[in-house]
Design an enzyme around this catalytic site. Structure first.
Site, PDB file in Angstrom:
ATOM      1  N   TYR A 162      92.008  34.359 121.330  1.00 47.64           N
ATOM      2  CA  TYR A 162      91.782  32.782 122.206  1.00 47.64           C
ATOM      3  C   TYR A 162      91.271  33.141 123.697  1.00 47.64           C
ATOM      4  O   TYR A 162      90.615  32.499 123.944  1.00 47.64           O
ATOM      5  CB  TYR A 162      93.174  32.236 122.259  1.00 47.64           C
ATOM      6  CG  TYR A 162      93.395  30.828 123.110  1.00 47.64           C
ATOM      7  CD1 TYR A 162      93.033  29.962 122.225  1.00 47.64           C
ATOM      8  CD2 TYR A 162      93.484  30.755 124.377  1.00 47.64           C
ATOM      9  CE1 TYR A 162      92.987  28.324 122.805  1.00 47.64           C
ATOM     10  CE2 TYR A 162      93.292  29.590 124.922  1.00 47.64           C
ATOM     11  CZ  TYR A 162      93.014  28.551 124.308  1.00 47.64           C
ATOM     12  OH  TYR A 162      93.314  27.266 124.843  1.00 47.64           O
ATOM     13  N   PHE A 179      70.378   5.005 117.723  1.00 48.36           N
ATOM     14  CA  PHE A 179      69.237   5.839 116.553  1.00 48.36           C
ATOM     15  C   PHE A 179      70.516   6.669 115.691  1.00 48.36           C
ATOM     16  O   PHE A 179      69.959   6.677 114.675  1.00 48.36           O
ATOM     17  CB  PHE A 179      68.548   6.379 117.281  1.00 48.36           C
ATOM     18  CG  PHE A 179      68.746   7.568 118.070  1.00 48.36           C
ATOM     19  CD1 PHE A 179      69.133   7.440 119.301  1.00 48.36           C
ATOM     20  CD2 PHE A 179      68.873   8.886 117.457  1.00 48.36           C
ATOM     21  CE1 PHE A 179      69.457   8.744 120.128  1.00 48.36           C
ATOM     22  CE2 PHE A 179      69.223  10.120 118.390  1.00 48.36           C
ATOM     23  CZ  PHE A 179      69.472   9.953 119.708  1.00 48.36           C
ATOM     24  N   ASP A 194      66.928  22.951 131.735  1.00 52.62           N
ATOM     25  CA  ASP A 194      67.050  23.091 130.096  1.00 52.62           C
ATOM     26  C   ASP A 194      66.560  24.147 129.270  1.00 52.62           C
ATOM     27  O   ASP A 194      65.114  23.777 129.159  1.00 52.62           O
ATOM     28  CB  ASP A 194      67.015  21.454 129.680  1.00 52.62           C
ATOM     29  CG  ASP A 194      67.614  21.221 128.268  1.00 52.62           C
ATOM     30  OD1 ASP A 194      67.321  22.296 127.557  1.00 52.62           O
ATOM     31  OD2 ASP A 194      67.758  20.083 127.989  1.00 52.62           O
ATOM     32  N   ARG A 246      61.245   9.185 116.712  1.00 54.29           N
ATOM     33  CA  ARG A 246      61.442   9.222 118.303  1.00 54.29           C
ATOM     34  C   ARG A 246      60.583   8.182 119.032  1.00 54.29           C
ATOM     35  O   ARG A 246      59.393   8.397 119.112  1.00 54.29           O
ATOM     36  CB  ARG A 246      60.918  10.626 118.601  1.00 54.29           C
ATOM     37  CG  ARG A 246      61.665  11.710 117.935  1.00 54.29           C
ATOM     38  CD  ARG A 246      62.842  12.219 118.902  1.00 54.29           C
ATOM     39  NE  ARG A 246      63.969  11.280 118.812  1.00 54.29           N
ATOM     40  CZ  ARG A 246      65.153  11.644 119.222  1.00 54.29           C
ATOM     41  NH1 ARG A 246      65.482  12.863 119.547  1.00 54.29           N
ATOM     42  NH2 ARG A 246      66.175  10.855 118.989  1.00 54.29           N
ATOM     43  N   LYS A 274      69.505  25.428 119.117  1.00 52.44           N
ATOM     44  CA  LYS A 274      68.073  25.713 119.176  1.00 52.44           C
ATOM     45  C   LYS A 274      67.646  27.227 119.412  1.00 52.44           C
ATOM     46  O   LYS A 274      66.920  27.713 118.927  1.00 52.44           O
ATOM     47  CB  LYS A 274      67.434  24.951 119.812  1.00 52.44           C
ATOM     48  CG  LYS A 274      67.169  23.244 119.485  1.00 52.44           C
ATOM     49  CD  LYS A 274      67.895  22.502 120.119  1.00 52.44           C
ATOM     50  CE  LYS A 274      68.146  20.982 119.523  1.00 52.44           C
ATOM     51  NZ  LYS A 274      68.213  19.983 120.438  1.00 52.44           N
ATOM     52  N   PHE A 309      65.713  13.860 127.810  1.00 52.51           N
ATOM     53  CA  PHE A 309      66.082  14.094 126.674  1.00 52.51           C
ATOM     54  C   PHE A 309      67.313  12.984 126.155  1.00 52.51           C
ATOM     55  O   PHE A 309      67.930  12.736 127.136  1.00 52.51           O
ATOM     56  CB  PHE A 309      66.604  15.534 126.471  1.00 52.51           C
ATOM     57  CG  PHE A 309      67.032  15.636 124.867  1.00 52.51           C
ATOM     58  CD1 PHE A 309      66.127  15.892 123.774  1.00 52.51           C
ATOM     59  CD2 PHE A 309      68.313  15.786 124.308  1.00 52.51           C
ATOM     60  CE1 PHE A 309      66.207  15.964 122.529  1.00 52.51           C
ATOM     61  CE2 PHE A 309      68.694  15.866 123.243  1.00 52.51           C
ATOM     62  CZ  PHE A 309      67.452  16.066 122.089  1.00 52.51           C
ATOM     63  N   THR A 310      67.452  12.676 125.200  1.00 50.35           N
ATOM     64  CA  THR A 310      68.188  11.202 124.781  1.00 50.35           C
ATOM     65  C   THR A 310      69.733  11.633 125.268  1.00 50.35           C
ATOM     66  O   THR A 310      70.213  10.738 126.089  1.00 50.35           O
ATOM     67  CB  THR A 310      68.540  11.299 123.191  1.00 50.35           C
ATOM     68  OG1 THR A 310      68.656  12.271 122.532  1.00 50.35           O
ATOM     69  CG2 THR A 310      67.284  10.663 122.634  1.00 50.35           C
TER      70      THR A 310
HETATM   71  C1  LIG Z   1      68.917  19.313 121.379  1.00 50.38           C
HETATM   72  C2  LIG Z   1      68.636  19.393 122.785  1.00 50.38           C
HETATM   73  C3  LIG Z   1      69.791  19.036 123.745  1.00 50.38           C
HETATM   74  C4  LIG Z   1      70.976  18.856 123.142  1.00 50.38           C
HETATM   75  O1  LIG Z   1      71.540  20.065 122.329  1.00 50.38           O
HETATM   76  P1  LIG Z   1      72.959  19.632 121.386  1.00 50.38           P
HETATM   77  O2  LIG Z   1      73.211  21.168 120.898  1.00 50.38           O
HETATM   78  O3  LIG Z   1      72.010  18.996 120.109  1.00 50.38           O
HETATM   79  O4  LIG Z   1      73.853  19.059 121.870  1.00 50.38           O
HETATM   80  C5  LIG Z   1      69.578  18.958 124.994  1.00 50.38           C
HETATM   81  N1  LIG Z   1      68.001  19.416 125.595  1.00 50.38           N
HETATM   82  C6  LIG Z   1      67.245  19.609 124.750  1.00 50.38           C
HETATM   83  C7  LIG Z   1      65.907  19.796 125.309  1.00 50.38           C
HETATM   84  C8  LIG Z   1      67.296  19.840 123.181  1.00 50.38           C
HETATM   85  O5  LIG Z   1      66.369  20.002 122.566  1.00 50.38           O
END
Ligand SMILES: *Cc1c(COP(=O)(O)O)cnc(C)c1O
Length: 482
Positions: free
Chosen positions: A80, A455, A223, A389, A266, A132-133
């Site tokens: 933990y 979406f 990011d 998108r 990613k 980003f969304t």
């Molecule tokens: C996918 C993504 C996110 C969000 O990440 P999640 O792991 O899906 O929550 C944030 N910023 C960018 C540029 C992304 O491609």
């Protein structure tokens, strides 16, 4: 790298890995695909993979893992608190991203939640190259708003500009002067700007942004979810950095930011995410939120196995052969589709190939979601799941009026090392058929519209019986073939 010269015929992508674990795919008949699309409310997010042949929805959490990642998962240290797995991750973050202090979070949007709750106050403005969304949702949730400062040319979908993700520095200074430094908690730069087609920024541009951040004393947040691919394209496209290694470019990029966050889904072909910095004071401001929302500070809601995979995955982003397959396939896919007259976003970016749906479905009004309609039509004729998108992925204004998106894209994601070249050729063939029959595609309208991030789970229906007509034409042209 990734593309090789052939003795006879054009240059071709060449895989620099072999396949050692396979998973069965399902190519179901077109009749079933039409039914599946209806059951999913014409929203590709709601399809089940038992009905999907190629899953090109996203690169999030769908990249293939390496043998080294899988074996690292076996030595995970279940604890933990104080797990050795976390120590290995910290070391990887320091070695690859050059940051000493790491806060683990369960995925990228969780990092955005922690950062926005900590730094965004009502009335604040967050300048960024593009949203980003999920970050838009978190900024808004905390009472802030965003300012998107891409150059105008970023919205020219057909272009040969190598760095469409660059921030317009003049717009940035103007934004700071108009809103006041005190209302801007940070500037956000997104590597491989996702929503405009996975388009990178240059290192020269990031340095310019840093200069402005210093001039006004504003924090710079990066990011880094797609930083590996952005670094790869800097190496390919930016003259000053051609001779540098991926590691040097990555460190240069992260070194310019005060705070770096990422989705490991990613960045490192695993799960999880993180926020990292070299400034203890920044770390301290966010620290308390991790146990509250994510999990203890040495796992942050991520399983220890995934933490091990993440650490190894981070080191693997230093290896160009690990990164190059997806961008090379995307380049091939975009160029082949363009040759056939299909409107594609150029230059080819990363994470996926992007079809310009506004051009593809010129006859569909933007209020009827041309990109969503194209995604549904493409699934019906191919079994391939892409992602809308465009306006469907946007939000309504305060009065409930639709805000039409800048661009309407169908994204066909190409996760790392997952597909083969014959599968990519199938994508090209079915898209070509759909292009020749595009007049059969019609619009969509919402039947169920969630108030936030609609979406993901929203339901729609076609504005006419166009899906059945499309299926009939498919049967006519392909006989009893799948
Ligand atoms: C996918 C993504 C996110 C969000 O990440 P999640 O792991 O899906 O929550 C944030 N910023 C960018 C540029 C992304 O491609």
């Amino acid at each position: 790298m990734g593309m090789v010269k052939f003795y006879k015929g054009p240059d071709m992508p060449l895989e620099l890995h072999k396949v050692r674990v396979v998973q069965k795919l399902h190519l179901v008949p077109v009749e079933r695909r039409l039914d599946a699309m209806k059951e999913a409310g014409f929203n590709t997010f709601r399809l089940g993979t038992k009905d999907v042949y190629l899953d090109m929805l996203t690169d999030s959490g769908t990249n293939a893992m390496s043998d080294n990642q899988l074996s690292a998962m076996m030595r995970a240290d279940d604890a933990y608190a104080g797990s050795q797995s976390f120590e290995r991750l910290q070391k990887a973050v320091e070695d690859v991203l050059g940051k000493k202090y790491l806060l683990p979070v369960h995925q990228g949007r969780a990092a955005e939640n922690v950062i926005c709750r900590t730094f965004v106050k009502p009335g604040n403005v967050i300048p960024m190259n593009y949203h980003f969304t999920t970050v838009l949702a978190h900024v808004t949730e905390n009472g802030g708003k965003i300012e998107e400062l891409l150059h105008d040319h970023a919205f020219q979908l057909k272009s040969d500009h190598p760095f469409k993700g660059n921030m317009d520095i003049e717009k940035l200074e103007k934004c700071i002067q108009e809103n006041g430094v005190e209302n801007i908690p940070f500037i956000r730069m997104e590597a491989s700007t996702n929503l405009i087609g996975g388009q990178p920024f240059s290192l020269a541009n990031l340095m310019d942004v840093r200069r402005i951040a210093d001039k006004y004393g504003i924090m710079l947040v990066l990011d880094a979810s797609l930083i590996g691919e952005n670094a790869y394209l800097i190496k390919q496209r930016e003259d000053n950095w051609k001779e540098n290694t991926m590691g040097e470019i990555l460190k240069m990029m992260t070194g310019l930011a005060d705070l770096v966050y990422f989705s490991a889904r990613k960045l490192s072909s695993s799960r999880g995410g993180g926020i990292c910095t070299n400034q203890k004071a920044l770390y301290a401001k966010m620290e308390a939120m991790i146990p509250l929302y994510e999990g203890f500070l040495t796992y942050g809601g991520i399983s220890v196995r995934e933490i091990e995979a993440m650490a190894v995955g981070l080191y693997e982003t230093l290896d160009e052969t690990m990164i190059c397959q997806s961008p090379t396939y995307i380049k091939y896919l975009v160029e082949e589709l363009e040759k056939r007259g299909i409107p594609m976003v150029t230059p080819p970016g990363v994470l996926g190939a992007h079809v310009n749906a506004m051009e593809f479905c010129k006859h569909i009004p933007q209020e009827e979601y041309p990109a969503g309609a194209l995604a549904a039509a493409f699934y019906i004729c191919s079994g391939i799941r892409g992602m809308e998108r465009g306006t469907m992925s946007s939000v309504r204004d305060e009065e409930g009026k639709e805000i039409l998106a800048d661009v309407e894209l169908l994204r066909l994601a190409v996760p790392r090392r997952v597909f083969t070249l014959s599968q990519i050729n199938y994508v090209i063939d079915r898209m070509t058929w759909l292009w020749d029959n595009r007049h059969l595609i019609g619009g969509l309208k919402f039947t169920y519209e969630p108030p936030v991030l609609r979406f993901f789970m929203g339901g729609l229906e076609p504005t006419s019986d166009w899906p059945s007509k499309l299926m009939d034409k498919f049967r006519k042209d392909f006989g009893d073939s799948l």
